[in-house]
Design a protein around this motif. Structure first.
Motif, PDB file in Angstrom:
ATOM      1  N   LYS A  12       0.968  -1.354   0.000  1.00 34.30           N
ATOM      2  CA  LYS A  12      -0.360  -0.644   0.085  1.00 34.30           C
ATOM      3  C   LYS A  12       1.190   1.594  -0.065  1.00 34.30           C
ATOM      4  O   LYS A  12       0.474   2.197  -0.695  1.00 34.30           O
ATOM      5  CB  LYS A  12      -1.045   0.295   0.802  1.00 34.30           C
ATOM      6  CG  LYS A  12      -2.155  -0.852   1.218  1.00 34.30           C
ATOM      7  CD  LYS A  12      -3.105  -0.236   2.369  1.00 34.30           C
ATOM      8  CE  LYS A  12      -3.682  -1.543   3.059  1.00 34.30           C
ATOM      9  NZ  LYS A  12      -4.513  -0.942   4.357  1.00 34.30           N
ATOM     10  N   VAL A  13       2.017   1.584   1.425  1.00 31.92           N
ATOM     11  CA  VAL A  13       2.680   2.993   0.907  1.00 31.92           C
ATOM     12  C   VAL A  13       3.342   2.711   0.063  1.00 31.92           C
ATOM     13  O   VAL A  13       3.795   3.510  -1.252  1.00 31.92           O
ATOM     14  CB  VAL A  13       3.660   2.670   2.146  1.00 31.92           C
ATOM     15  CG1 VAL A  13       5.312   3.697   1.460  1.00 31.92           C
ATOM     16  CG2 VAL A  13       2.804   2.833   2.755  1.00 31.92           C
ATOM     17  N   GLY A  14       4.169   1.692  -0.714  1.00 37.39           N
ATOM     18  CA  GLY A  14       4.633   1.575  -2.464  1.00 37.39           C
ATOM     19  C   GLY A  14       3.357   2.008  -3.471  1.00 37.39           C
ATOM     20  O   GLY A  14       3.634   2.934  -4.079  1.00 37.39           O
ATOM     21  N   TYR A  15       2.534   1.077  -3.918  1.00 40.01           N
ATOM     22  CA  TYR A  15       1.146   1.984  -4.262  1.00 40.01           C
ATOM     23  C   TYR A  15       0.878   3.249  -4.363  1.00 40.01           C
ATOM     24  O   TYR A  15       1.325   4.347  -5.306  1.00 40.01           O
ATOM     25  CB  TYR A  15      -0.219   1.092  -4.287  1.00 40.01           C
ATOM     26  CG  TYR A  15      -1.091   1.492  -5.103  1.00 40.01           C
ATOM     27  CD1 TYR A  15      -1.374   0.901  -6.644  1.00 40.01           C
ATOM     28  CD2 TYR A  15      -1.722   2.254  -4.499  1.00 40.01           C
ATOM     29  CE1 TYR A  15      -2.492   1.318  -7.133  1.00 40.01           C
ATOM     30  CE2 TYR A  15      -2.933   2.857  -5.488  1.00 40.01           C
ATOM     31  CZ  TYR A  15      -3.251   2.376  -6.279  1.00 40.01           C
ATOM     32  OH  TYR A  15      -3.802   2.637  -7.286  1.00 40.01           O
ATOM     33  N   PHE A  16       0.825   3.978  -2.566  1.00 38.14           N
ATOM     34  CA  PHE A  16       0.502   5.306  -2.730  1.00 38.14           C
ATOM     35  C   PHE A  16       1.382   6.229  -3.499  1.00 38.14           C
ATOM     36  O   PHE A  16       1.524   6.896  -4.062  1.00 38.14           O
ATOM     37  CB  PHE A  16      -0.014   5.527  -1.834  1.00 38.14           C
ATOM     38  CG  PHE A  16      -1.642   5.123  -1.111  1.00 38.14           C
ATOM     39  CD1 PHE A  16      -2.531   5.721  -2.224  1.00 38.14           C
ATOM     40  CD2 PHE A  16      -2.055   4.246  -0.091  1.00 38.14           C
ATOM     41  CE1 PHE A  16      -3.696   4.820  -2.208  1.00 38.14           C
ATOM     42  CE2 PHE A  16      -3.229   3.221   0.034  1.00 38.14           C
ATOM     43  CZ  PHE A  16      -4.031   4.163  -1.183  1.00 38.14           C
ATOM     44  N   ALA A  17       2.644   5.791  -3.405  1.00 34.33           N
ATOM     45  CA  ALA A  17       4.307   6.571  -3.800  1.00 34.33           C
ATOM     46  C   ALA A  17       3.956   6.750  -4.951  1.00 34.33           C
ATOM     47  O   ALA A  17       4.103   8.252  -5.488  1.00 34.33           O
ATOM     48  CB  ALA A  17       5.532   5.949  -2.452  1.00 34.33           C
ATOM     49  N   ILE A  18       4.409   5.760  -5.039  1.00 33.22           N
ATOM     50  CA  ILE A  18       3.668   5.996  -7.231  1.00 33.22           C
ATOM     51  C   ILE A  18       2.754   6.656  -7.484  1.00 33.22           C
ATOM     52  O   ILE A  18       2.755   7.302  -7.642  1.00 33.22           O
ATOM     53  CB  ILE A  18       4.043   4.042  -7.722  1.00 33.22           C
ATOM     54  CG1 ILE A  18       5.036   3.206  -7.007  1.00 33.22           C
ATOM     55  CG2 ILE A  18       4.357   4.267  -8.518  1.00 33.22           C
ATOM     56  CD1 ILE A  18       5.304   2.122  -7.381  1.00 33.22           C
ATOM     57  N   VAL A  19       1.996   6.219  -6.987  1.00 35.06           N
ATOM     58  CA  VAL A  19       0.537   7.244  -7.620  1.00 35.06           C
ATOM     59  C   VAL A  19       1.217   8.626  -7.395  1.00 35.06           C
ATOM     60  O   VAL A  19       0.426   8.998  -8.261  1.00 35.06           O
ATOM     61  CB  VAL A  19      -0.739   6.939  -7.200  1.00 35.06           C
ATOM     62  CG1 VAL A  19      -1.638   7.421  -7.027  1.00 35.06           C
ATOM     63  CG2 VAL A  19      -0.724   4.763  -6.985  1.00 35.06           C
ATOM     64  N   ASP A  21       3.190  10.200  -7.072  1.00 33.90           N
ATOM     65  CA  ASP A  21       4.867  10.709  -7.772  1.00 33.90           C
ATOM     66  C   ASP A  21       3.836  10.720  -9.817  1.00 33.90           C
ATOM     67  O   ASP A  21       4.336  11.678 -10.078  1.00 33.90           O
ATOM     68  CB  ASP A  21       5.892   9.705  -8.057  1.00 33.90           C
ATOM     69  CG  ASP A  21       6.889   9.764  -7.188  1.00 33.90           C
ATOM     70  OD1 ASP A  21       6.352  10.544  -5.540  1.00 33.90           O
ATOM     71  OD2 ASP A  21       7.433   8.637  -6.549  1.00 33.90           O
ATOM     72  N   ILE A  22       3.242   9.865  -9.983  1.00 38.56           N
ATOM     73  CA  ILE A  22       2.172   9.588 -10.985  1.00 38.56           C
ATOM     74  C   ILE A  22       1.453  10.925 -10.456  1.00 38.56           C
ATOM     75  O   ILE A  22       1.779  12.238 -12.363  1.00 38.56           O
ATOM     76  CB  ILE A  22       1.494   8.667 -11.273  1.00 38.56           C
ATOM     77  CG1 ILE A  22       2.504   7.673 -11.734  1.00 38.56           C
ATOM     78  CG2 ILE A  22       0.816   8.846 -12.374  1.00 38.56           C
ATOM     79  CD1 ILE A  22       2.311   6.522 -12.112  1.00 38.56           C
ATOM     80  N   PHE A  23       0.670  11.582  -9.973  1.00 39.39           N
ATOM     81  CA  PHE A  23      -0.264  12.703 -10.015  1.00 39.39           C
ATOM     82  C   PHE A  23       0.505  13.863 -10.040  1.00 39.39           C
ATOM     83  O   PHE A  23      -0.023  15.031 -10.347  1.00 39.39           O
ATOM     84  CB  PHE A  23      -1.347  12.772  -8.797  1.00 39.39           C
ATOM     85  CG  PHE A  23      -2.131  11.486  -8.964  1.00 39.39           C
ATOM     86  CD1 PHE A  23      -3.122  11.645  -9.799  1.00 39.39           C
ATOM     87  CD2 PHE A  23      -2.645  10.718  -7.593  1.00 39.39           C
ATOM     88  CE1 PHE A  23      -4.407  10.807 -10.099  1.00 39.39           C
ATOM     89  CE2 PHE A  23      -4.045  10.605  -7.755  1.00 39.39           C
ATOM     90  CZ  PHE A  23      -4.264   9.783  -9.269  1.00 39.39           C
ATOM     91  N   GLN A  24       2.037  13.772  -8.972  1.00 34.35           N
ATOM     92  CA  GLN A  24       2.405  15.590  -9.021  1.00 34.35           C
ATOM     93  C   GLN A  24       3.420  15.319 -10.478  1.00 34.35           C
ATOM     94  O   GLN A  24       3.746  16.868 -11.393  1.00 34.35           O
ATOM     95  CB  GLN A  24       3.671  15.069  -7.872  1.00 34.35           C
ATOM     96  CG  GLN A  24       4.208  16.690  -7.721  1.00 34.35           C
ATOM     97  CD  GLN A  24       5.533  15.196  -6.378  1.00 34.35           C
ATOM     98  OE1 GLN A  24       5.610  15.154  -5.881  1.00 34.35           O
ATOM     99  NE2 GLN A  24       5.297  17.121  -6.012  1.00 34.35           N
ATOM    100  N   LYS A  25       4.114  14.581 -11.059  1.00 28.47           N
ATOM    101  CA  LYS A  25       3.806  15.342 -12.351  1.00 28.47           C
ATOM    102  C   LYS A  25       3.544  15.256 -13.075  1.00 28.47           C
ATOM    103  O   LYS A  25       3.569  16.557 -14.328  1.00 28.47           O
ATOM    104  CB  LYS A  25       4.759  13.523 -12.599  1.00 28.47           C
ATOM    105  CG  LYS A  25       7.058  13.384 -12.388  1.00 28.47           C
ATOM    106  CD  LYS A  25       7.231  12.196 -12.794  1.00 28.47           C
ATOM    107  CE  LYS A  25       8.014  11.733 -12.162  1.00 28.47           C
ATOM    108  NZ  LYS A  25       8.723   9.803 -12.046  1.00 28.47           N
ATOM    109  N   ASP A  26       2.076  15.002 -13.497  1.00 31.23           N
ATOM    110  CA  ASP A  26       1.363  15.286 -14.452  1.00 31.23           C
ATOM    111  C   ASP A  26       0.764  16.577 -14.056  1.00 31.23           C
ATOM    112  O   ASP A  26       0.404  16.957 -14.942  1.00 31.23           O
ATOM    113  CB  ASP A  26      -0.331  14.003 -14.292  1.00 31.23           C
ATOM    114  CG  ASP A  26      -0.910  13.857 -15.153  1.00 31.23           C
ATOM    115  OD1 ASP A  26      -1.078  14.888 -16.875  1.00 31.23           O
ATOM    116  OD2 ASP A  26      -2.891  14.340 -15.080  1.00 31.23           O
ATOM    117  N   SER A  27       0.255  16.699 -12.713  1.00 29.98           N
ATOM    118  CA  SER A  27       0.466  18.008 -12.092  1.00 29.98           C
ATOM    119  C   SER A  27       0.865  19.461 -12.788  1.00 29.98           C
ATOM    120  O   SER A  27       0.415  20.510 -13.499  1.00 29.98           O
ATOM    121  CB  SER A  27      -0.248  18.033 -11.115  1.00 29.98           C
ATOM    122  OG  SER A  27      -0.569  17.536 -10.667  1.00 29.98           O
TER     123      SER A  27
END
Length: 108
Positions: A12-19, A21-27
């Motif tokens: 869960k921690v790994g999944y949320f960290a990846i998500v 990062d994806i949201f941050q880069k997309d923003s």
């Protein structure tokens, strides 16, 4: 059972960290694209304003005086004030009231 809980937590921690990062880069990408678009739109607007200024004939002194009178009148009355006046005494002697009376003249 504790191994499953620990493993699930790590996933869960790994999944949320990846998500995240994806949201941050997309923003960041959306913000950069938006700022570039805004800059281009401002540049285009500026170019078009300059183009219009070059194409427009210069006002004569009489036209400039008429424009100042119009702007002064709009500043005093606005475009919609006449439709909102309920008391004719509000603008006694106003040239707008003589041109555009609040009430139609009485029928004869």
């Amino acid at each position: 059972i504790s191994g499953v809980v620990i493993g699930g937590t790590i996933l869960k921690v790994g999944y949320f960290a990846i998500v995240r990062d994806i949201f941050q880069k997309d923003s960041e990408r959306i913000t950069t694209e938006g700022m570039n678009h805004l800059r281009e739109a401002r540049e285009y607007a500026h170019q078009q304003a300059e183009k219009r200024e070059k194409q427009m004939p210069k006002l004569t002194p009489e036209q400039e005086e008429q424009m100042h009178q119009y702007l002064k009148m709009v500043g005093q009355h606005g475009h919609t004030k006449l439709s909102q006046i309920t008391d004719e005494k509000e603008c006694l002697g106003c040239p707008m009231l003589s041109k555009f009376p609040l009430r139609p003249p009485p029928a004869e």
